[in-house]
Design a protein around this motif. Sequence first.
Motif, PDB file in Angstrom:
ATOM      1  N   GLY A 324     -13.262  85.238  45.114  1.00  0.00           N
ATOM      2  CA  GLY A 324     -12.532  84.132  44.505  1.00  0.00           C
ATOM      3  C   GLY A 324     -11.210  83.843  45.196  1.00  0.00           C
ATOM      4  N   SER A 334      -7.401  80.573  47.622  1.00  0.00           N
ATOM      5  CA  SER A 334      -8.426  80.813  46.612  1.00  0.00           C
ATOM      6  C   SER A 334      -9.360  79.622  46.515  1.00  0.00           C
ATOM      7  N   ASN A 335     -10.465  79.815  45.802  1.00  0.00           N
ATOM      8  CA  ASN A 335     -11.370  78.707  45.513  1.00  0.00           C
ATOM      9  C   ASN A 335     -10.702  77.717  44.569  1.00  0.00           C
ATOM     10  N   TYR A 336     -11.265  76.526  44.455  1.00  0.00           N
ATOM     11  CA  TYR A 336     -10.634  75.483  43.654  1.00  0.00           C
ATOM     12  C   TYR A 336     -10.430  75.908  42.206  1.00  0.00           C
ATOM     13  N   ASP A 337     -11.313  76.808  41.714  1.00  0.00           N
ATOM     14  CA  ASP A 337     -11.191  77.266  40.326  1.00  0.00           C
ATOM     15  C   ASP A 337     -10.687  78.689  40.220  1.00  0.00           C
ATOM     16  N   GLY A 338     -10.400  79.314  41.361  1.00  0.00           N
ATOM     17  CA  GLY A 338      -9.892  80.679  41.376  1.00  0.00           C
ATOM     18  C   GLY A 338     -10.920  81.739  41.054  1.00  0.00           C
ATOM     19  N   LYS A 339     -12.183  81.351  40.851  1.00  0.00           N
ATOM     20  CA  LYS A 339     -13.214  82.286  40.443  1.00  0.00           C
ATOM     21  C   LYS A 339     -14.032  82.781  41.632  1.00  0.00           C
ATOM     22  N   ARG A 341     -17.679  84.423  43.160  1.00  0.00           N
ATOM     23  CA  ARG A 341     -19.115  84.282  42.914  1.00  0.00           C
ATOM     24  C   ARG A 341     -19.889  85.537  43.299  1.00  0.00           C
ATOM     25  N   GLN A 352     -20.977  74.533  46.259  1.00  0.00           N
ATOM     26  CA  GLN A 352     -19.896  74.782  45.313  1.00  0.00           C
ATOM     27  C   GLN A 352     -18.506  74.609  45.942  1.00  0.00           C
ATOM     28  N   LYS A 545      -9.194  64.710  38.725  1.00  0.00           N
ATOM     29  CA  LYS A 545      -8.849  65.717  39.720  1.00  0.00           C
ATOM     30  C   LYS A 545      -9.782  65.734  40.912  1.00  0.00           C
ATOM     31  N   TYR A 546     -11.081  65.504  40.703  1.00  0.00           N
ATOM     32  CA  TYR A 546     -12.032  65.765  41.787  1.00  0.00           C
ATOM     33  C   TYR A 546     -12.701  64.493  42.306  1.00  0.00           C
TER      34      TYR A 546
END
Length: 572
Positions: A324, A334-339, A341, A352, A545-546
Amino acid sequence: MSNQSKVIVSRVRFFFILIACFALVLVYRLYTVQIVSGEAYSLKADRQYFSISPDLLDRGNIYFTTKEGEEVTAAYQQSGNIVVLNPSVISNPEKIYERINDVVPIDHAEFIEKASKKDDRYEEILKRVDLATGQKIAEPAIPGLIVSRQKWRAYPSDKLASQVLGFMAYSGDTLRGQYGLERQFDETLKRANESKYTNFFVEVFSNIQKTFSADTTWEGDVVTTIEPTVQGFLERTVEQVNAKWSSEYSGGIVMDPMTGEIVAMASFPTFDPNNFKNEEDPKVFSNRLVEDVYEMGSIIKPLTMAAGIDAGVVTADSTYYDAGFLVLNNRRISNYDGKGRGQTDMQQILSQSLNTGVAYIMSKLGKERFSTYMKSFGLDKKTGIDLPYEAAPLVDNLNSPREIEHATASYGQGIAMTPIATIRALSVLANGGKLVNPHVVAKIDYKTGITKKTELPEPQQILKPETSHEVTRMLVRVVDEALLGGKVKMEHYSIGAKTGTAQISKGSGGGYFEDRYLHSFFGYFPAYNPKFIIFLYTYYPKEVKYASETLTQSFMDITKYLIHYYDIPPDR
């Protein structure tokens, strides 16, 4: 035959050859004067006493090209009249006022002020009057009232492709093309002004050198690749995007990825070149798609993927561990959502839009090889498009000794390119790995009768064809499975596409705005033998946002329109 006779015969032949050459030159000049430049000379005859806008006496045309190959006028010289006064000979100004006002209402006080300047021989009253109106004002003749012929630049489609076309305006004391093709091809479009009083035979001999000199700039008409119906549809779509999301501005390009031929190029806000003086902000005249640079965000990720696959450091089936985020040179990305995989394959990097994934590919390539690939896509140089003021890219981060700058570049941040350079780079994925040359001019038709088609360098082979095919396959899966949850998949057409959402830089102050984004989108179809590649972007859309939210539907609308308009057959 004696030697003396042979000499006489040779001299006679030489004499007759000279006469024949002279006759040919006379015929050529007569053709030029009477046919090619007949209207210009007619205008000069009308203007025996007043020189009115001499720089607009004549100018070449600009044309759009329809899908059937028909040329449609985009810019031309419109004929009409100009109404002027010679106050020095006017005896009854009220009579002249009534004559003009009965046809075209004018301000009385302003007219009397001009007509009262007895030491003046020239005062303009009306400009750009149609011929019928001018005739009503001119007849019967009144001393001091002159209705003369005039030509001015006209754009019959009003705002259509205005930032591609440009307009005519004064630069100091010189009237010349400003912006767009009017400026880029000003020397080709403008016509040489000649003296009002010219001895015909002097003109003949003086023009022999002009006719055959290699240094002469040939005069001609410019025929563009812009398809007017597609251009209109793109402009309406871009305007709708801008209005719906309250963006500062938006734009788009439709191009043939195999040839670099620009079919449509549109920005909003735009302007009417017939009334450009009404615009308050001169920035509206600029073609942002050529003149401005942006950090493009995630639409750059497919290029990073292509570099990794082409170099053999990854395959479509390769995996990496996605936590992430990662830290490089004491900076966290980081990834756009901070998560994270977990263990993830290359397809999910695109589906993604994982920043950590393309950073991983960059690390496998190494800084130098990654930078070499990015530059091979043309991201470090101007495209050379046949439009003025093309901006240079800002890609110094590709020369950084640190990994962090290369990592952010792998997902389109920290490097800035023009939209035209971006669509050229992305076309490499669509056309089998070749770097094409974007252009908006198809040919120039010279007044001499010669036509010169646009000559372009041979496209460079940047990627292996199989690399282009593999990344295309991955981008088709993005559309079929991931883009808006697969809802925009077309059953009978393969489409490869990717969105991009980039933070907007604060500029010289450094850093990025937390709430301002540039949304971008590119796609091509039919994916494995594409007819078109489309680029869209919108700058600082509000309350969203996207890019998948702002541009997906617009891209699909354009795609479906092109499929229908060009009757493109299904490919699956």
